[in-house]
Design a protein around this motif. Structure first.
Motif, short mmCIF file in Angstrom:
data_model
loop_
_atom_site.label_atom_id
_atom_site.label_comp_id
_atom_site.label_asym_id
_atom_site.label_seq_id
_atom_site.Cartn_x
_atom_site.Cartn_y
_atom_site.Cartn_z
N ARG A 56 18.26 92.83 -89.67
CA ARG A 56 19.54 93.23 -90.55
C ARG A 56 20.75 93.82 -89.62
NH1 ARG A 56 17.12 96.12 -95.78
NH2 ARG A 56 15.74 94.44 -96.60
N ALA A 57 20.39 94.38 -88.62
CA ALA A 57 21.67 94.84 -87.87
C ALA A 57 22.37 93.57 -87.18
CB ALA A 57 21.23 95.80 -86.62
N PHE A 58 21.65 92.52 -86.51
CA PHE A 58 22.00 91.34 -86.26
C PHE A 58 22.80 90.61 -87.50
CE2 PHE A 58 19.15 91.31 -82.39
CZ PHE A 58 20.27 91.02 -81.36
N TYR A 59 22.33 90.65 -88.56
CA TYR A 59 22.73 89.83 -89.80
C TYR A 59 24.19 90.41 -90.13
CZ TYR A 59 22.86 88.00 -94.48
OH TYR A 59 23.43 87.23 -95.43
N ALA A 60 24.03 91.62 -90.34
CA ALA A 60 25.66 92.43 -90.49
C ALA A 60 26.56 92.11 -89.50
CB ALA A 60 25.28 93.98 -90.96
N GLN A 61 26.18 92.14 -88.31
CA GLN A 61 27.22 92.13 -87.18
C GLN A 61 27.56 90.54 -87.02
OE1 GLN A 61 28.88 94.69 -86.50
NE2 GLN A 61 30.21 93.65 -85.04
N LEU A 62 26.69 89.76 -87.20
CA LEU A 62 27.07 88.30 -87.11
C LEU A 62 28.06 87.58 -88.13
CD1 LEU A 62 23.62 86.61 -86.20
CD2 LEU A 62 25.60 86.79 -84.94
N LEU A 63 27.97 88.40 -89.29
CA LEU A 63 29.06 88.08 -90.21
C LEU A 63 30.58 88.38 -89.77
CD1 LEU A 63 27.60 89.60 -93.49
CD2 LEU A 63 27.64 87.28 -92.71
N TRP A 64 30.47 89.10 -88.63
CA TRP A 64 31.94 89.16 -88.05
C TRP A 64 32.45 87.90 -87.57
CZ3 TRP A 64 32.72 91.83 -82.46
CH2 TRP A 64 34.28 92.17 -82.36
N HIS A 65 31.86 86.81 -87.27
CA HIS A 65 32.19 85.62 -86.76
C HIS A 65 32.49 84.82 -88.12
CE1 HIS A 65 32.32 81.81 -84.63
NE2 HIS A 65 32.49 82.53 -83.54
N ARG A 66 33.71 84.16 -87.85
CA ARG A 66 33.97 83.24 -89.24
C ARG A 66 33.08 82.11 -89.46
NH1 ARG A 66 40.11 81.20 -89.28
NH2 ARG A 66 40.35 83.51 -89.17
#
Length: 1727
Positions: free
Chosen positions: A1322-1332
């Motif tokens: 989930r940490a990866f998931y949340a932060q990957l949303l930073w990329h358009r």
């Protein structure tokens, strides 16, 4: 041109136009010249020119000269000239010449030319005119004499010679000057020549001469008297030469009596002139004329005898004089002297011969040459030389015998003259012929001597002279060998002579050859000589062709001679032209020598058959034996006559004669090799027809030379037996070659005889030469017999083969292995090689003994360098080197012969070489390897390849050869490479033949193969690749296990080769290996023993390939090594990352191990030791593997899965909390530094770092390091933050493709049952949303998991949900979908968990900032109040986030024209922001500055905006002061609110805010003029609430009063800086209220009780609403603030100032007195 002459010319031309063209021609005009050239009337033209010349009206002298020259050409071209015109022309020349001219000589020449031209047409008129010009006692003009001299040369002047002589003669005595003497000499010489010529032969068609012989003699005598008496005594130089020339011409005209009277005087005077400086040519020429004039009357010859010696000496001296090519007079002088000798010769031949012999007796070359030259000139008069011809020939022969060969030219010329006269047959003539023939030799090199007579010229001249020599004399020079170099010219001359005589029917009778045997050669000698010469037809320029031509020219003689038989002539007539034609169609390069010799033998045999005369044949055989001895200098000439001998015997049918002459030839000399070979060749020819007789004769000869019971002990007998045995062995060999299959039944007998006699003879004498002779003979015989037996139609068994081989092995074993001094072992091996063609084949045990003996005898020899160093000189070194090469070649030939004999035993032959291939001696290995290469090459090149050839121990053989490819000796490497290549070709051929390909197809495949010897050179990996497919699994395993032993070889190249072989073979066939664990263990055990870098690299590569093909077997073994690993284990793991395929396989297995969840024990937080240490070992392995650059591709391919596995392991390890002193891994830190130790946690983190570095993501590594990601990752509570930092770095630097790969790997883990995996994913998931690209690729239901996460009880999950929402809002269009979450997110602002509150602020910020439309202002107003309240939150990160978010939101709101409601919210936020910015935190200061700048931007305060934009940490308090001043001026109505807000912060638990509030109040009060305020407001301010207005109605005063009370409380604040700030504020307020420095506290009551009237009312009474009710209309509209009145303020201002000043002074004093100590402490703390 002068004007007068020009005018005259124009007038003349005008008056006489008919002559204009003539004049123009004389002037040289082009057009007129062309017109004149077409005119036909030449005389008219000449007359016109004469008229023009007579007028003398010319432009210049040059012009006149030009006219005269044109006139001469015109006269010469005319065909007829009238006498009158001729007279005018002669007259005009006299006028022209007489007058003085500028160009006198040119005019004289032109005038003379005209006279001569006229004289051709009218000689009489010209002579008459010239006679008129000769006057008595007056010298004629110079040009007149010149004209006479030129006229004499014309034939038309012959009738007028006497007249012209009469004109000249009277003036002769008057001549005094040299110039006139020379002119008169020319004239008289011409007259004398013409007179002599015309008197002897009058010209045809001419008139009668006006002179006779008598008158001419008289005139000549008169002229002679003048010259001789007057000129001769005084003349010098040119005059004397001219005088002698004239006198010499006069001698032929003068009378005999006159010459008689003056002869002695003339001779003495002429000889005297040789001593003067004049040219001797004129003296010699004059003397020659005199002698000719005298000796033509022989009766006067006696008068010369008295002066003959002087004359001869003088003339000979002229001949001896050295001449120069450029000096023509000197050459002419010699010619005249020789002509004088010719004149004297017929009369005085004896005297001249005596004189010349006397000159030739000396050794002076010049005199001898001159004498021979004179003799040649005299000898040409052969009719007059009969008396002295013999003497002359003998004299020349004497010169030749004295070897005076420097005078070849005159000598050869004289010999030619003698040949022409027939003098060569005289006594001594043979000497001349011998000398002539020797000069016909071909010169070694043509040497030029600067003349025409170099060596080549001498040869050519001599050859041309041979045609004049009688043929009988030439025939004597055909047979002698000393005249071999002159054979061609002599034979050519003889052939030419015989052909000419045959054509003329005068053929010489050949019978003279028999009648004069001492002088002429015998027919047998001539025949054998010509045949021997014909053996080499193109030698020395084609001597063979010349010999055959001479033989052909003799055939008519043979056919006519009764002894020679007519058949022989007819035979030669047919065969010899064919032979000549055969030679003409070939050259030296194309001629087949053996075929040509057979033709000559056939010619001889057929000649013998044509003669059919035993007596003649015997004479010829005897002649051959005699002549063969004379060919000692030329072995090639000596050998073939024996073949002629054999041919003669073979042609005979008389067996007795054959046996007799065979015995004779066997008893002849055998000292030389050529003689023995010749005898053998003769006997072999005879054996072709008389085999039995020949064998009988040879047996008898052996018995005679070596009788039973004899023992040749003496050296002489041994030498004789050596030569005899050599001859016999050669005879056997040659007989085998000639008789072919007929010899096979006799082979066993011959071999037994050869061996028997050798063993019997050498039993008592160990002579090395005998042994070598025997071996060479046996080798030659067996080679010949083997070739015959191989081609024979019938098979023969040779029982002596085994016995001969055994004897050869014995000889080989007897040779010393420490010395190579003879070719015994070489010849023995050659014999064995030759015997392989004879049946039966050798038995295996015999072959094994043979190979062992040969290997030991050859390989054990010392090195070549040692043998060469022991040689005493260069010759000995060359012999030793040659002997060694021949020995090793003999061994190679024997081995190849054994392979050809039985190809299937090739492996056995190689097996006997193995001990020598691994020898410690370089030279032994090199020799063994050379033999191995040759054996394998022989097998590969077999013409009929046998597929049954097997190499059952292929692996062992390949390993052995491969290691030798890296031998320290380069040549061994080269040989090993060739051996490997040949072995590869064998395997390739076998495979292709088994597939059904034919031999042609196999050859093509071999030629097109990708391998070559150069590929295998020092390249073990290529060897492994080439042979990998041919190994069975068992062979492969054995090869690998045996190759391990080579790794520890002390020789570096061998160990490296073993490593390369091991790694290469495992690369190709590692999957087929049967004993993986043994192989890996063997490599690991040897790693610690090997320090050579290359070998270690190859071993590591071998493990790499082994692990790539057997991953599941190799990796567990390596992981089971105890931690921490040693350097060998770490190096092994590191090398597993160098090969992509291996790296992928190993990484996949390691990932699988990491992904396995440990089994938890009851009541324990750690797993079982065995299970827990394996993942730790995996991280250690990753640290090593991923540190290599070559693993990048594999790591990038497995990156998502590998990253998640390693990060999951990190979380499990840090939660287990292992012991810090538990070292599981050590990493080298560089040279000189101790290795860094790692526990399980740090090792796991190091694995993550190595993973990022190995994948090439250095930017990610730097980013995480910069943001303290590793510290977060190593903390159990902050682990998820570290994950997000890593994800942020990847989002920042990764491509969308890589991010999607990671994202896809995360999806299955989001709802995992494992809490660790859930948090990480989930940490990866949340932060990957930073990329358009990631955010936009999702559907709208992405909010569902995020909404779910923010509602979970786990704070980490709520935070991750907020982070995902925050990142999602960053992308276009996403914020609009998130507006419904504002209320939920607003509640999160009250969250006590700092990270959650911070993340909520960021989420709201991103939503508002990226929201679009008017709804931005509504949303902002909805969340702004709780947001700006967080700006003073105790949590620093929350405070900073709130400040930044407020500024960002204002920046977005400002784009949509904010209204008063938003302005009021800004007023509310100003005081908290200005309070917070007073801290010393640079980050907060920066955020406050940016946010306040945005507030000023929204409010339209440009001055304030500039202040905040330029604010720094050093001047922020100054900015605060300026901002307070700005607010007092700009927002006076809001001061009460600002003060009230600041008062609320005086009780704030944060010391910073309390101090900042006090400072804000201080800076605000400083800008307020309290003296000018209303009295009631001041009194209320001073009394803190007393007066006519209450605090509630006066918010400014009330706030001030509250501030005073709050500030009074802060005076005793525990924080020093706060108390000091409070004191400063109170002091400033008091100072602002009173103008004086003293406080007036005692007067406060008094002033407060007095009624005060103020001039100006600053504090306004207005009602401050407690609550604001907002509507959309109010947000978009404007409100007008409540106004206040200002009456009576000015009246009360003056009286109030004084009171207030006193009151303030007293208050200040009181305050300072009470708070002195506190003030001092605060001041110290502030500094």
């Amino acid at each position: 041109m002068c004007p007068t002459r020009a005018e005259g010319k124009e007038k003349h031309i005008h008056t006489r136009p008919e002559t204009t063209k003539m004049f123009q021609k004389a002037l040289g005009k082009g057009e007129v010249v062309t017109e004149l050239a077409d005119s036909d009337n030449e005389e008219v033209e000449i007359k016109c020119i004469l008229e023009y010349l007579e007028s003398r009206d010319l432009s210049s002298v040059e012009h006149e000269l030009h006219i005269l020259r044109n006139l001469e050409r015109k006269i010469s071209a005319i065909t007829h000239l009238h006498s009158d015109l001729a007279q005018r022309l002669v007259d005009i020349t006299s006028i022209t010449v007489i007058k003085d001219k500028e160009l006198k000589e040119e005019f004289e020449e032109a005038a003379i030319a005209i006279i001569v031209a006229v004289g051709k047409h009218c000689p009489g008129e010209v002579v008459a005119t010239l006679q008129e010009r000769f006057q008595s006692k007056v010298l004629p003009l110079h040009q007149v004499l010149c004209a006479v001299e030129k006229l004499c040369q014309l034939s038309v002047m012959a009738p007028y010679i006497g007249a012209m002589w009469d004109c000249v003669l009277p003036a002769l005595p008057l001549v005094e000057s040299e110039e006139y003497m020379l002119v008169f000499s020319d004239v008289l010489r011409g007259l004398a020549k013409c007179a002599s010529r015309y008197l002897a032969e009058p010209p045809q068609g001419a008139k009668k001469l006006d002179i006779t012989g008598e008158t001419a003699a008289a005139k000549a005598y008169v002229t002679f008297l003048v010259f001789f008496n007057k000129w001769f005594p005084t003349a010098k130089g040119k005059v004397m030469e001219a005088t002698l020339d004239v006198i010499g011409q006069l001698f032929s005209i003068m009378s005999v009596q006159t010459l008689k009277n003056h002869l002695q005087c003339l001779i003495s005077q002429l000889l005297h002139q040789y001593g003067t400086r004049i040219q001797h040519f004129y003296v010699t020429e004059c003397l020659c004329h005199l002698l000719h004039a005298v000796l033509c009357h022989q009766k006067w010859s006696k008068r010369l005898y008295q002066s003959l010696d002087n004359i001869l000496s003088s003339l000979f001296a002229q001949v001896c004089t050295k001449t120069d090519e450029s000096d023509m007079l000197s050459k002419c002088n010699q010619t005249s002297a020789l002509r004088a000798f010719q004149v004297l010769g017929p009369v005085y031949q004896e005297e001249i011969m005596a004189f010349l012999r006397k000159q030739m007796e000396g050794s002076e070359e010049v005199k001898c040459t001159a004498a021979l030259t004179v003799l040649r000139e005299v000898a040409e008069e052969s009719p007059h030389m009969d008396k002295v011809k013999e003497i002359m020939v003998q004299s020349v022969a004497l010169i030749i015998q004295e070897n005076i060969y420097k005078i070849k030219r005159p000598l050869l010329q004289l010999i030619r003259s003698c040949a022409c006269c027939g003098y060569l047959t005289l006594p001594g003539g043979s000497v001349l012929v011998d000398f002539l023939i020797r000069q016909c030799e071909l010169p070694g090199s043509i040497v030029k001597h600067g003349s025409d007579w170099d060596e080549e010229a001498v040869q050519v001249y001599s050859i041309n002279t041979l045609n004049l020599v009688p043929w009988k004399m030439l025939l004597q020079f055909v047979c002698p060998l000393e005249y071999a170099n002159t054979f061609i010219p002599v034979c050519k001359t003889l052939t030419s002579l015989f052909i000419k005589s045959g054509k003329g029917g005068l053929s010489p009778y050949l019978g003279e050859l028999h009648r004069r045997p001492t002088e002429l050669p015998t027919p047998q000698a001539l025949l054998i000589r010509l045949l021997v010469i014909s053996l080499f037809p193109y030698k020395d320029g084609g001597c063979g062709v010349v010999a055959l031509q001479l033989l052909h020219a003799l055939h008519p003689l043979n056919s006519l001679h009764p002894v020679m038989h007519s058949d022989l002539g007819q035979l030669w007539k047919e065969m010899i032209p064919e032979l000549i034609q055969y030679l003409e169609t070939h050259n030296e390069g194309t001629l087949e020598e053996e075929k040509w010799k057979d033709k000559l033998l056939q010619l001889l045999e057929r000649s013998m058959e044509a003669i059919m005369d035993d007596a003649w044949s015997c004479e010829l055989a005897n002649e051959i034996l005699v002549k063969s001895k004379s060919y000692s200098q030329r072995p090639q000439d000596k050998f073939f006559p024996y073949k002629f001998y054999g041919a003669v015997l073979r042609a005979s049918r008389n067996r007795d004669m054959v046996r007799e002459y065979l015995s004779i030839i066997l008893r002849t000399s055998q000292q030389e090799e050529a003689e023995r070979e010749g005898i053998a060749s003769a006997i072999s020819l005879v054996a072709t027809r008389h085999l039995t007789d020949t064998l009988v004769v040879l047996q008898e000869f052996i018995s005679m030379m070596n009788p039973e019971g004899s023992s040749p002990d003496e050296d002489a007998q041994q030498s004789m037996w050596s030569m005899t045995s050599s001859t016999l062995h050669l005879c056997y060999d040659q007989m085998a070659k000639e008789t072919k299959d007929n010899i096979l039944p006799w082979v066993d007998h011959i071999l037994s005889q050869m061996l028997y006699h050798h063993c019997r003879y050498t039993a008592s004498a160990t002579n090395l030469s005998l042994k070598l002779n025997f071996l060479r003979s046996v080798a030659a015989f067996t080679r010949t017999v083997g070739d015959i037996a191989q081609k024979a139609k019938e098979a023969h068994e040779f029982s002596q083969k085994t016995m001969i081989v055994a004897f050869m092995v014995k000889l080989i074993e007897e040779e010393s292995v420490n010395l190579l001094s003879n070719p015994v072992r070489q010849q023995a091996m050659i014999v064995v090689t030759n015997l392989r063609k004879l049946k039966p084949p050798l038995k295996p045990e015999k072959k094994a003994n043979l190979l062992r003996a040969c290997y030991k005898s050859v390989f054990s020899l010392p090195p070549v360098e040692t043998m060469l160093a022991e040689a005493c000189d260069n010759i000995q070194r060359q012999l030793s080197e040659s002997l060694y090469k021949e020995t090793i070649d003999a061994l190679r030939g024997m081995l190849e012969g054994l392979v050809f004999e039985c190809p299937v035993e090739a492996q056995k032959i190689l097996e006997y070489l193995e001990p020598w291939l691994i020898s410690r001696k370089d030279h032994e290995r090199e020799r063994a390897m050379w033999c191995s290469a040759r054996i394998l090459r022989c097998v590969a090149k077999l013409p009929n390849f046998d597929t049954s050839i097997e190499f059952s121990r292929l692996g062992r053989l390949v390993r052995l050869l491969a290691l030798r490819c890296h031998d320290p000796v380069d040549n061994i490497c080269f040989l090993a490479a060739r051996a490997v290549y040949n072995l590869y070709c064998i395997q390739l051929v076998k495979r292709q033949l088994k597939k059904g390909h034919g031999l042609t197809k196999v050859d093509t495949l071999k030629n097109l193969g990708t391998y070559s010897p150069s590929v295998f050179y020092n390249n073990t990996s290529q060897i492994a690749k080439a042979f990998a497919e041919y190994f069975t699994p068992l062979q492969l395993t054995n090869l690998v296990l045996t190759a391990l032993d080579g790794l520890t070889d002390p020789r570096g190249k061998i160990s490296r080769a073993a490593g390369e072989l091991l790694s290469a073979i495992l690369e190709e066939r590692g999957a087929d290996l049967e004993k993986v664990d043994d192989t890996l263990t063997g490599i690991y055990q040897r790693l610690s023993l090997i320090h050579e870098p290359t070998t270690r690299q190859e071993m590591l590569r071998a493990v790499c390939f082994l692990a790539g093909n057997n991953t599941k077997k190799v990796v567990p073994i390596l992981l089971d090594h105890p931690l921490p690993w040693d350097s060998n284990t770490t190096e092994l793991w590191r090398f597993l990352g160098t090969r992509r395929e291996t790296t992928l396989n190993v990484l996949q297995l390691l990932i699988t191990i990491l992904e396995e969840k440990p089994v938890q024990k009851a009541k324990s937080n750690i797993s079982d030791d065995e299970i827990a240490l394996q993942p730790v070992a995996v991280t250690c392995a990753l640290c090593e593997m991923l540190s290599t650059p070559n693993c990048r591709d594999a790591v990038q391919e497995l990156y998502p899965r590998l990253l998640l596995a390693v990060l999951g392991h990190v979380q499990r390890v840090i939660e287990q909390n292992p012991l810090e002193n538990m070292v599981v891994y050590r990493k080298e830190c560089g040279q000189g530094q101790r290795p860094k130790a790692f526990d399980p946690s740090s090792c796991a983190l190091e694995a993550v770092k190595t993973l990022l570095s190995g994948a090439g993501y250095v930017e990610v590594l730097d980013y995480v390091e910069e943001h303290r990601g590793w510290d977060l990752l190593s903390s159990p509570s902050d682990y998820y933050c570290g994950i997000m930092e890593i994800t942020s770095a990847m989002v920042k630097h990764f491509t969308p493709l890589n991010l999607h790969r990671i994202f896809n790997q995360l999806i299955p883990l989001l709802n995992s049952e494992n809490e660790h995996d859930k948090i990480m994913s989930r940490a990866f998931y949340a932060q990957l949303l930073w990329h358009r690209s990631v955010a936009q690729s999702l559907e709208l239901d992405v909010l569902a998991p995020l909404k779910k996460w923010i509602q979970e009880p786990n704070p980490i999950m709520r935070l991750l949900g907020l982070r995902g929402i925050s990142n999602l809002a960053l992308h276009p269009g996403k914020a609009t979908h998130l507006r419904n979450l504002l209320q939920i997110l607003r509640e999160f602002l009250k969250e006590k968990e700092e990270r959650i509150a911070e993340q909520a602020v960021k989420a709201l910020r991103n939503i508002i900032y990226y929201m679009e439309g008017e709804e931005v202002k509504v949303a902002f107003c909805h969340i702004v109040r709780p947001l700006w309240q967080l700006t003073t939150d105790e949590r620093e990160k929350v405070r900073i986030s709130a400040i930044i978010a407020f500024g960002k939101m204002l920046k977005r709101v400002n784009k949509y024209k904010p209204g008063p409601v938003i302005h009021n919210e800004i007023y509310c936020a100003l005081v908290p922001l200005m309070l917070v910015m007073q801290g010393n935190n640079h980050e907060i200061l920066k955020a406050c500055g940016d946010t306040l700048a945005e507030c000023a931007q929204v409010m339209g305060w440009s001055q304030a905006r500039n202040l905040f934009q330029q604010m720094t940490l050093s001047d922020h308090l100054q900015v605060l002061q300026e901002m307070c001043t700005f607010l007092v001026k700009k927002c006076r109505r809001m001061l009460g609110d600002f003060l009230l807000k600041s008062i609320t912060y005086l009780k704030n638990p944060q010391p910073l805010l309390r101090e900042a509030a006090a400072r804000f109040i201080e800076f605000t009060v400083k800008n307020l003029n309290l003296i000018e305020v209303d009295r009631d407001d001041v009194m209320l301010l001073l009394r803190g609430g007393c007066g006519r207005r209450s605090i509630s109605s006066l918010p400014e005063v009330a706030s001030t009063q509250r501030a005073m009370h709050s500030l009074e409380d802060l005076r005793y604040d525990p924080v020093d800086s706060v108390s000091i700030a409070a004191i400063d504020t109170i002091t400033n307020i008091e100072t602002a209220c009173l103008p004086e420095a003293e406080p007036l506290s005692r007067l406060r009551k008094f002033f407060c009780s007095l009624p005060v009237q103020r001039k100006i009312k600053i504090f306004k009474v207005r009602e401050i609403p407690l609550k604001y009710k907002f509507s959309s209309k109010q947000l978009r509209g404007k409100t007008v603030p409540e106004g206040t009145s200002a009456a009576n303020q000015e009246k009360e201002e003056k009286s109030m100032k004084q009171k207030l000043w006193k009151f303030s002074r007293n208050m200040k004093r009181k305050t300072l007195k009470c708070c002195g100590n506190t003030f001092l402490r605060g001041a110290a703390a502030a500094y």
